[in-house]
Design a protein around this motif. Structure first.
Motif, PDB file in Angstrom:
ATOM      1  N   GLY A 164      37.871-102.912 -53.699  1.00  0.00           N
ATOM      2  CA  GLY A 164      38.820-102.641 -52.620  1.00  0.00           C
ATOM      3  C   GLY A 164      38.434-101.396 -51.843  1.00  0.00           C
ATOM      4  O   GLY A 164      39.289-100.649 -51.374  1.00  0.00           O
ATOM      5  N   ILE A 165      37.121-101.167 -51.713  1.00  0.00           N
ATOM      6  CA  ILE A 165      36.634-100.096 -50.831  1.00  0.00           C
ATOM      7  C   ILE A 165      36.321-100.743 -49.475  1.00  0.00           C
ATOM      8  O   ILE A 165      35.607-101.756 -49.408  1.00  0.00           O
ATOM      9  N   ILE A 166      36.882-100.184 -48.416  1.00  0.00           N
ATOM     10  CA  ILE A 166      36.704-100.721 -47.063  1.00  0.00           C
ATOM     11  C   ILE A 166      35.323-100.290 -46.544  1.00  0.00           C
ATOM     12  O   ILE A 166      34.960 -99.108 -46.645  1.00  0.00           O
ATOM     13  N   LEU A 167      34.560-101.245 -46.005  1.00  0.00           N
ATOM     14  CA  LEU A 167      33.219-100.900 -45.515  1.00  0.00           C
ATOM     15  C   LEU A 167      33.256-100.520 -44.039  1.00  0.00           C
ATOM     16  O   LEU A 167      34.040-101.049 -43.259  1.00  0.00           O
ATOM     17  N   ASP A 168      32.392 -99.567 -43.712  1.00  0.00           N
ATOM     18  CA  ASP A 168      32.383 -98.935 -42.388  1.00  0.00           C
ATOM     19  C   ASP A 168      30.982 -99.103 -41.782  1.00  0.00           C
ATOM     20  O   ASP A 168      29.993 -98.704 -42.403  1.00  0.00           O
ATOM     21  N   VAL A 169      30.892 -99.709 -40.598  1.00  0.00           N
ATOM     22  CA  VAL A 169      29.586-100.009 -40.002  1.00  0.00           C
ATOM     23  C   VAL A 169      29.086 -98.968 -38.993  1.00  0.00           C
ATOM     24  O   VAL A 169      27.991 -99.123 -38.450  1.00  0.00           O
ATOM     25  N   SER A 170      29.872 -97.912 -38.724  1.00  0.00           N
ATOM     26  CA  SER A 170      29.364 -96.867 -37.824  1.00  0.00           C
ATOM     27  C   SER A 170      28.092 -96.286 -38.462  1.00  0.00           C
ATOM     28  O   SER A 170      28.070 -96.046 -39.668  1.00  0.00           O
ATOM     29  N   HIS A 171      27.054 -96.087 -37.703  1.00  0.00           N
ATOM     30  CA  HIS A 171      25.745 -95.567 -38.146  1.00  0.00           C
ATOM     31  C   HIS A 171      24.801 -96.632 -38.709  1.00  0.00           C
ATOM     32  O   HIS A 171      23.612 -96.374 -38.881  1.00  0.00           O
ATOM     33  N   ARG A 189      36.755-110.474 -46.051  1.00  0.00           N
ATOM     34  CA  ARG A 189      37.208-109.078 -45.990  1.00  0.00           C
ATOM     35  C   ARG A 189      36.714-108.425 -44.697  1.00  0.00           C
ATOM     36  O   ARG A 189      35.515-108.307 -44.474  1.00  0.00           O
ATOM     37  N   PRO A 190      37.616-107.987 -43.857  1.00  0.00           N
ATOM     38  CA  PRO A 190      37.200-107.321 -42.611  1.00  0.00           C
ATOM     39  C   PRO A 190      36.597-105.946 -42.892  1.00  0.00           C
ATOM     40  O   PRO A 190      36.766-105.396 -43.982  1.00  0.00           O
ATOM     41  N   PHE A 191      35.900-105.424 -41.905  1.00  0.00           N
ATOM     42  CA  PHE A 191      35.322-104.080 -42.031  1.00  0.00           C
ATOM     43  C   PHE A 191      35.728-103.275 -40.806  1.00  0.00           C
ATOM     44  O   PHE A 191      36.337-103.805 -39.873  1.00  0.00           O
ATOM     45  N   ILE A 192      35.400-102.004 -40.826  1.00  0.00           N
ATOM     46  CA  ILE A 192      35.750-101.130 -39.701  1.00  0.00           C
ATOM     47  C   ILE A 192      34.494-100.453 -39.155  1.00  0.00           C
ATOM     48  O   ILE A 192      33.462-100.407 -39.822  1.00  0.00           O
ATOM     49  N   ALA A 193      34.621 -99.960 -37.920  1.00  0.00           N
ATOM     50  CA  ALA A 193      33.667 -98.972 -37.399  1.00  0.00           C
ATOM     51  C   ALA A 193      34.540 -97.730 -37.211  1.00  0.00           C
ATOM     52  O   ALA A 193      35.375 -97.703 -36.315  1.00  0.00           O
ATOM     53  N   SER A 194      34.375 -96.749 -38.057  1.00  0.00           N
ATOM     54  CA  SER A 194      35.336 -95.629 -38.070  1.00  0.00           C
ATOM     55  C   SER A 194      35.176 -94.709 -36.861  1.00  0.00           C
ATOM     56  O   SER A 194      36.136 -94.101 -36.419  1.00  0.00           O
ATOM     57  N   ALA A 215      32.623-109.677 -33.207  1.00  0.00           N
ATOM     58  CA  ALA A 215      32.553-110.116 -34.616  1.00  0.00           C
ATOM     59  C   ALA A 215      33.529-109.309 -35.471  1.00  0.00           C
ATOM     60  O   ALA A 215      34.210-109.855 -36.348  1.00  0.00           O
ATOM     61  N   LEU A 216      33.597-108.016 -35.213  1.00  0.00           N
ATOM     62  CA  LEU A 216      34.529-107.145 -35.950  1.00  0.00           C
ATOM     63  C   LEU A 216      35.975-107.591 -35.701  1.00  0.00           C
ATOM     64  O   LEU A 216      36.775-107.715 -36.643  1.00  0.00           O
ATOM     65  N   ILE A 217      36.282-107.907 -34.452  1.00  0.00           N
ATOM     66  CA  ILE A 217      37.638-108.349 -34.095  1.00  0.00           C
ATOM     67  C   ILE A 217      37.954-109.682 -34.780  1.00  0.00           C
ATOM     68  O   ILE A 217      39.032-109.860 -35.352  1.00  0.00           O
ATOM     69  N   SER A 218      36.981-110.598 -34.761  1.00  0.00           N
ATOM     70  CA  SER A 218      37.300-111.941 -35.268  1.00  0.00           C
ATOM     71  C   SER A 218      37.563-111.922 -36.772  1.00  0.00           C
ATOM     72  O   SER A 218      38.255-112.783 -37.283  1.00  0.00           O
ATOM     73  N   LEU A 219      37.045-110.918 -37.471  1.00  0.00           N
ATOM     74  CA  LEU A 219      37.354-110.799 -38.906  1.00  0.00           C
ATOM     75  C   LEU A 219      38.625-109.986 -39.151  1.00  0.00           C
ATOM     76  O   LEU A 219      39.031-109.797 -40.295  1.00  0.00           O
ATOM     77  N   GLY A 220      39.227-109.465 -38.078  1.00  0.00           N
ATOM     78  CA  GLY A 220      40.457-108.663 -38.263  1.00  0.00           C
ATOM     79  C   GLY A 220      40.178-107.204 -38.568  1.00  0.00           C
ATOM     80  O   GLY A 220      41.032-106.512 -39.128  1.00  0.00           O
ATOM     81  N   GLY A 221      38.983-106.717 -38.195  1.00  0.00           N
ATOM     82  CA  GLY A 221      38.627-105.320 -38.469  1.00  0.00           C
ATOM     83  C   GLY A 221      39.203-104.354 -37.438  1.00  0.00           C
ATOM     84  O   GLY A 221      40.055-104.712 -36.626  1.00  0.00           O
ATOM     85  N   ARG A 222      38.732-103.118 -37.501  1.00  0.00           N
ATOM     86  CA  ARG A 222      39.214-102.086 -36.588  1.00  0.00           C
ATOM     87  C   ARG A 222      38.029-101.292 -36.038  1.00  0.00           C
ATOM     88  O   ARG A 222      37.048-101.050 -36.755  1.00  0.00           O
ATOM     89  N   ILE A 223      38.162-100.869 -34.788  1.00  0.00           N
ATOM     90  CA  ILE A 223      37.168 -99.963 -34.202  1.00  0.00           C
ATOM     91  C   ILE A 223      37.859 -98.633 -33.884  1.00  0.00           C
ATOM     92  O   ILE A 223      38.853 -98.599 -33.160  1.00  0.00           O
TER      93      ILE A 223
END
Ligand SMILES: [Zn+2]
Length: 320
Positions: A164-171, A189-194, A215-223
């Motif tokens: 249950g660690i949220i993954l972050d794609v920034s960088h 599981r959605p991910f974020i770009a923090s 793609a981030l939006i379609s999985l329900g993630g956050r930017i």
């Protein structure tokens, strides 16, 4: 009127590690300190564990040290550590201030999944696989070869999904992004770009391309739109208003409900005009309210971040 703010990225812990004499209560050398958080209405702050290049090596001991600094310098002042959904609910009721731990770059985890489990036990809930360069898990965005995830990086992603660690794609490298996206979609599981902006608006390599944002939006993630001046606008002296085209663009891609903010305060040497530290969130909010209805601004400043965390932080009850 004062809306509450959630901010998904700052580097105050890294500054505290380099200079432990700084006082989190009010040091003016910290963009994010308790006084400024209160001034800006920041009720939830993600504190990134970023190992400065000044440390020379990326050892797990440095990660542990920043976790210690979080509890000794920040939680000690009354900031509530947020690790579970229940903590968020209690935060809401208490009107307090919360802090969430994230790791920016898996380098310091040294490829050891026991270190990941221990970091989780100590409160880490968000992980960015890389900073700008390659490490044992994946390539960062500044690696010219644009490699993706290593086999060890794939195991790390799987473990994060399990814990249950949220993954972050920034960088993360572009190839790494798409490999992670595939694993995240398979796991549901959605991910974020923090802390990233829109590349179509400002073509800095750290910003996300339209297909990535979609793609981030379609999985329900956050930017988490970020206040790093050179990710906002090329040219001289950009201001907080120059963030508006990024907001507009993400909205046009269908992401109005997926926007939040990740300032990168304490990770930057220069700042947007009118948005120099956490206290300036008050002015930023006023500016946004001049352009958008309150409901939208409320979502961007904290609602979307809170809803995401309610969905994806683990439940304490279940953990027992
Ligand atoms: Zn960063």
């Amino acid at each position: 009127m004062r809306l509450t703010v959630s901010d998904f990225h700052c580097d105050a812990l890294s500054k505290l590690q380099l200079n432990p004499k700084l006082n989190f209560a009010s040091s003016r050398k910290l963009d994010v300190n308790l006084r400024r958080m209160k001034q800006g209405g920041v009720r939830l702050q993600c504190f990134a564990i970023y190992l400065s290049e000044k440390l020379g090596t990326s050892r797990y001991g440095y990660v542990q040290e920043q976790i210690d600094l979080f509890y000794h310098h920040i939680v000690r002042l009354g900031v509530r550590p947020i690790g579970f959904v229940e903590d968020l609910e209690e935060l809401e009721q208490s009107q307090g201030i919360g802090g969430l731990l994230s790791i920016e770059g898996a380098d310091g985890l040294e490829g050891n999944l026991d270190h990941v489990r221990e970091s989780y036990e100590r409160g880490v809930r968000i992980l960015g696989l890389t900073w700008n360069y390659a490490n044992w898990a994946a390539d960062g965005i500044l690696e010219p070869r644009n490699g993706g995830l290593t086999p060890a990086g794939r195991n790390l992603v799987k473990l994060c999904h399990e814990l249950g660690i949220i993954l972050d794609v920034s960088h993360l490298s572009v190839r790494g992004f798409w490999e992670l996206q595939e694993l995240a979609a398979a796991a549901g599981r959605p991910f974020i770009a923090s802390h990233s902006n829109a590349f179509s608006v400002c073509d800095h390599v750290r910003n996300l391309r339209d297909d990535q944002i979609e793609a981030l939006i379609s999985l329900g993630g956050r930017i988490g739109l970020t206040f790093v001046p050179w990710f906002v606008k090329k040219g001289r002296n950009p201001s907080s208003e120059d963030l508006l085209p990024h907001i507009e663009h993400v909205c046009a891609l269908g992401g109005a409900d997926h926007i939040m903010f990740g300032s990168d305060f304490d990770g930057i040497e220069s700042h947007l005009r009118h948005l120099r530290h956490a206290g300036d969130y008050a002015k930023f909010q006023e500016m946004l309210l001049k352009h958008y209805p309150e409901g939208l601004v409320r979502g961007w400043l904290s609602g979307h971040a809170a809803a995401f965390l309610c969905d994806w932080l683990p439940l304490r009850k279940k953990a027992l």
